[in-house]
Design an enzyme around this catalytic site. Structure first.
Site, PDB file in Angstrom:
ATOM      1  N   LYS A  11       4.132  -0.943  -1.281  1.00 58.28           N
ATOM      2  CA  LYS A  11       2.685  -0.727  -1.421  1.00 58.28           C
ATOM      3  C   LYS A  11       2.234   0.393  -0.501  1.00 58.28           C
ATOM      4  O   LYS A  11       2.919   0.769   0.471  1.00 58.28           O
ATOM      5  CB  LYS A  11       1.915  -2.008  -1.120  1.00 58.28           C
ATOM      6  CG  LYS A  11       2.053  -2.542   0.317  1.00 58.28           C
ATOM      7  CD  LYS A  11       1.115  -1.905   1.326  1.00 58.28           C
ATOM      8  CE  LYS A  11       1.374  -2.379   2.756  1.00 58.28           C
ATOM      9  NZ  LYS A  11       0.705  -1.559   3.793  1.00 58.28           N
ATOM     10  N   ASP A 137       1.240 -10.028   4.456  1.00 56.84           N
ATOM     11  CA  ASP A 137       1.356  -9.156   3.280  1.00 56.84           C
ATOM     12  C   ASP A 137       2.078  -9.811   2.105  1.00 56.84           C
ATOM     13  O   ASP A 137       2.037  -9.302   0.989  1.00 56.84           O
ATOM     14  CB  ASP A 137       2.123  -7.870   3.642  1.00 56.84           C
ATOM     15  CG  ASP A 137       1.241  -6.837   4.327  1.00 56.84           C
ATOM     16  OD1 ASP A 137       0.008  -6.979   4.257  1.00 56.84           O
ATOM     17  OD2 ASP A 137       1.797  -5.904   4.932  1.00 56.84           O
TER      18      ASP A 137
END
Length: 288
Positions: A11, A137
């Site tokens: 990401k 995350d």
């Protein structure tokens, strides 16, 4: 099913703001997260012999309980009283400790893969709840796509896909400690914060230019002061046609947003020739 092969995708942060430091030491954030098409390969095989065995293509990775994929596998084995074992193979491409959630996404892939292999029947919500035990995350890495992340990163609001573009990823040849960055972030001295709401609106309007104009990461105030090379890479990407460039997460990986593939790949080659980065990739945004 005895084995499964998965793509664990990285990401970037299109915007990253730190709102406050909580009494427990965690930092509350507001971030716009985007999955990209750069991925690690994670293979999981069910074994009759109990235990967790890990192999990896990078010699410096721990292959024991210090690796998040081990923790993910053990979490499910304990939670569901699994008495069989697993062999996990890791082929890393996402920069390690680079601000792209490389470890978190590998852990997320193991949760997803073992859920399938052992027919545990968990939906995405339950997987994300368990993932939070591994790291802030991990829930996002299970969900993937474009999202607004709040809280410590675990409060996720899905968003429309970001505007179509190409993304140049460049990981310079030095590491950055996330702990160092957050310990040296003095919020009381920061007078400018990223326009997260503006980034969200630009994405909702599918306006690439407006989105890129607002790319900002408050952690750069710490990391660039220690590693000015990050600013040099950002400027170089802009000179080579990037609409804008930014550091991802706590760094040191830098990404540039390009309108077309040709300019992105040309800039990637230029970054390589300059020796500015150890890992360089031209990728696309990914939405499930």
């Amino acid at each position: 099913m005895k084995n499964i092969q998965l793509k664990a995708m990285g990401k970037i942060n299109l915007g990253l703001d730190v709102v406050r430091r909580r009494p427990d030491g965690y930092h509350e954030v507001r971030m716009v997260m985007q999955t990209v098409s750069l991925y690690d390969k994670v293979g999981i095989t069910v074994e009759d012999q109990p235990g967790i065995r890990i192999t990896a293509n990078l010699s410096f990775l721990p292959l024991n309980e210090n690796n998040i994929v081990y923790k993910a596998a053990k979490l499910l084995m304990d939670e569901f009283s699994i008495d069989q074992g697993v062999s996990i193979s890791l082929e890393k491409h996402i920069p390690v400790a680079g601000g792209m959630a490389g470890g978190s996404t590998d852990g997320a892939a193991v949760l997803y893969g073992m859920n399938r292999l052992f027919s545990l029947g968990m939906g995405q919500k339950r997987l994300m709840e368990l993932g939070l035990k591994l790291g802030a995350d991990v829930p996002y890495c299970i969900m993937r796509g474009t999202a607004l992340a709040e809280g410590i990163g675990e409060v996720l609001t899905p968003m429309p896909p970001m505007p179509d573009c190409w993304i140049l990823i460049a990981r310079p040849p030095f590491g950055v400690s996330t702990r160092f960055v957050y310990e040296n972030l003095h919020l009381e001295k920061i007078d400018r914060h990223p326009d997260i709401d503006g980034i969200v609106r630009a994405i909702e309007d599918s306006d690439l230019e407006a989105m890129c104009a607002r790319l900002e990461n408050v952690l750069e105030t710490v990391t660039i002061r220690k590693h000015p090379q990050i600013e040099e890479i950002k400027n170089f990407m802009r000179e080579r046609g990037a609409v804008n460039a930014l550091m991802s997460g706590s760094g040191p990986t830098v990404f540039g947003i390009f309108e077309n593939e040709r300019e992105c790949r040309s800039a990637a080659e230029a970054v390589r020739e300059r020796g500015m980065a150890r890992q360089v990739y031209a990728v696309k945004p990914f939405n499930p």
